[in-house]
Design an enzyme around this catalytic site. Structure first.
Site, PDB file in Angstrom:
ATOM      1  CE  LYS A  15      -2.133  -0.732   3.933  1.00 13.65           C
ATOM      2  NZ  LYS A  15      -1.354  -1.901   4.372  1.00 13.65           N
ATOM      3  NE  ARG A  90      -3.605   0.073   9.912  1.00 13.88           N
ATOM      4  CZ  ARG A  90      -2.341  -0.244   9.863  1.00 13.88           C
ATOM      5  NH1 ARG A  90      -1.886  -1.235  10.569  1.00 13.88           N
ATOM      6  NH2 ARG A  90      -1.523   0.440   9.121  1.00 13.88           N
ATOM      7  NE  ARG A 132       7.860  -2.524   5.312  1.00 10.56           N
ATOM      8  CZ  ARG A 132       6.562  -2.410   5.586  1.00 10.56           C
ATOM      9  NH1 ARG A 132       5.704  -2.122   4.636  1.00 10.56           N
ATOM     10  NH2 ARG A 132       6.107  -2.607   6.806  1.00 10.56           N
ATOM     11  NE  ARG A 165       7.196  -0.231   9.886  1.00 14.42           N
ATOM     12  CZ  ARG A 165       5.948  -0.332   9.473  1.00 14.42           C
ATOM     13  NH1 ARG A 165       5.601   0.172   8.307  1.00 14.42           N
ATOM     14  NH2 ARG A 165       5.048  -0.929  10.212  1.00 14.42           N
ATOM     15  NE  ARG A 176       3.309  -4.698  11.348  1.00 14.01           N
ATOM     16  CZ  ARG A 176       4.284  -4.513  10.439  1.00 14.01           C
ATOM     17  NH1 ARG A 176       5.447  -5.114  10.579  1.00 14.01           N
ATOM     18  NH2 ARG A 176       4.095  -3.718   9.423  1.00 14.01           N
TER      19      ARG A 176
HETATM   20  P1  AMP Z   1       1.888   0.370   9.460  1.00 13.24           P
HETATM   21  O1  AMP Z   1       3.006   1.345   9.242  1.00 13.24           O
HETATM   22  O2  AMP Z   1       0.683   0.710   8.663  1.00 13.24           O
HETATM   23  O3  AMP Z   1       2.325  -1.062   9.265  1.00 13.24           O
HETATM   24  O4  AMP Z   1       1.483   0.503  11.006  1.00 13.24           O
HETATM   25  C1  AMP Z   1       2.405   0.224  12.039  1.00 13.24           C
HETATM   26  C2  AMP Z   1       1.680   0.115  13.362  1.00 13.24           C
HETATM   27  O5  AMP Z   1       1.077   1.379  13.683  1.00 13.24           O
HETATM   28  C3  AMP Z   1       0.531  -0.877  13.410  1.00 13.24           C
HETATM   29  O6  AMP Z   1       0.999  -2.213  13.666  1.00 13.24           O
HETATM   30  C4  AMP Z   1      -0.315  -0.322  14.552  1.00 13.24           C
HETATM   31  O7  AMP Z   1       0.259  -0.633  15.812  1.00 13.24           O
HETATM   32  C5  AMP Z   1      -0.172   1.186  14.344  1.00 13.24           C
HETATM   33  N1  AMP Z   1      -1.251   1.715  13.468  1.00 13.24           N
HETATM   34  C6  AMP Z   1      -1.136   2.153  12.187  1.00 13.24           C
HETATM   35  N2  AMP Z   1      -2.318   2.564  11.698  1.00 13.24           N
HETATM   36  C7  AMP Z   1      -3.217   2.374  12.699  1.00 13.24           C
HETATM   37  C8  AMP Z   1      -4.613   2.584  12.831  1.00 13.24           C
HETATM   38  N3  AMP Z   1      -5.371   3.049  11.815  1.00 13.24           N
HETATM   39  N4  AMP Z   1      -5.178   2.288  14.024  1.00 13.24           N
HETATM   40  C9  AMP Z   1      -4.467   1.831  15.064  1.00 13.24           C
HETATM   41  N5  AMP Z   1      -3.153   1.578  15.017  1.00 13.24           N
HETATM   42  C10 AMP Z   1      -2.516   1.847  13.843  1.00 13.24           C
END
Ligand code: AMP
Length: 218
Positions: A15, A90, A132, A165, A176
């Site tokens: 994404k 989410r 990544r 990360r 996740r």
């Molecule tokens: P991402 O970078 O999208 O993989 O997000 C990394 C982490 O940020 C996730 O595993 C969640 O802990 C938190 N996170 C990201 N987006 C959300 C969201 N919309 N709601 C709650 N937690 C989020």
């Protein structure tokens, strides 16, 4: 015409790469809750410390914090022509919160955002996540296994040292995915029923996915 897009897909489905390309071509703000939360964590604020305690376990950060961040961001002037939401909503609860936020702010339209679902077999995903790397300066994202970089430690665009990360480990990735399947996947049915969903095959190569994505924009 106003362009409002939501992107849903499991961790590692690509994404981030596609939404960055779309944001540049369409000149729309790319609103990525994961990055916004990581910025908050980096400030060391109380909210950042709280957010990190969920992020390091692969769980969703409490909705109050995420809703506030999204609301404040959507109220900014650069969202007047539209926006790209990457990784939000989410959960069902967040989808309801977003409906409320969109109803409250003056968007100049009643149309619902178009939702893109990135469909990709799970077996490809863990490998994508652990390989990544990203550039902390320009935001470019790489896969050090499939992309054949000249140097796996440097950004090909700006030469900055790439970072991995903290949550891109196999251990956190598994958590996740569990969070994604339990809380995010039900949104596919919700947005299908509402006629907002377009599904993309995200196992294809980057340029083909992008061509299909832009071709599916209504
Ligand atoms: P991402 O970078 O999208 O993989 O997000 C990394 C982490 O940020 C996730 O595993 C969640 O802990 C938190 N996170 C990201 N987006 C959300 C969201 N919309 N709601 C709650 N937690 C989020």
């Amino acid at each position: 015409m106003k362009k409002e897009f939501i992107f849903i897909g499991p961790p590692g489905s690509g994404k981030g790469t596609q939404t960055k390309m779309l944001s540049e071509e369409y000149n729309l703000p790319h609103i990525d809750t994961g990055s916004l939360l990581r910025e908050e964590v980096a400030t060391g604020s109380e909210e950042g410390i709280l957010a990190n305690s969920f992020m390091e376990k692969g769980q969703l950060v409490p909705i109050e914090l995420v809703s506030r961040i999204i609301r404040n961001r959507l109220l900014k002037n650069d969202c007047k022509e539209g926006f790209i939401l990457d990784g939000y909503p989410r959960s069902m609860e967040q989808a309801q919160a977003l409906d409320k936020i969109l109803a409250e702010i003056d968007r100049g339209t009643d149309t619902k955002p178009q939702v893109f679902y990135f469909d990709v077999p799970q077996d490809k995903l863990v490998e994508r996540l652990v390989n990544r790397r990203s550039c902390p300066k320009c935001g470019a994202i790489y896969n050090i296994k499939t992309m054949n970089l000249k140097d796996n430690t440097k950004c090909e665009k700006c030469g900055t040292t790439l970072t991995k990360r903290d949550d891109d480990t196999e251990e956190v990735a598994v958590k996740r995915f569990a969070t994604y399947f339990a809380q995010t996947e039900p949104l596919i049915e919700l947005y299908t029923k509402r006629g907002q969903l377009s599904t993309l095959d995200a196992s294809l190569d980057i340029n083909t996915i992008y061509k299909n994505l832009t071709g599916a924009i209504k």
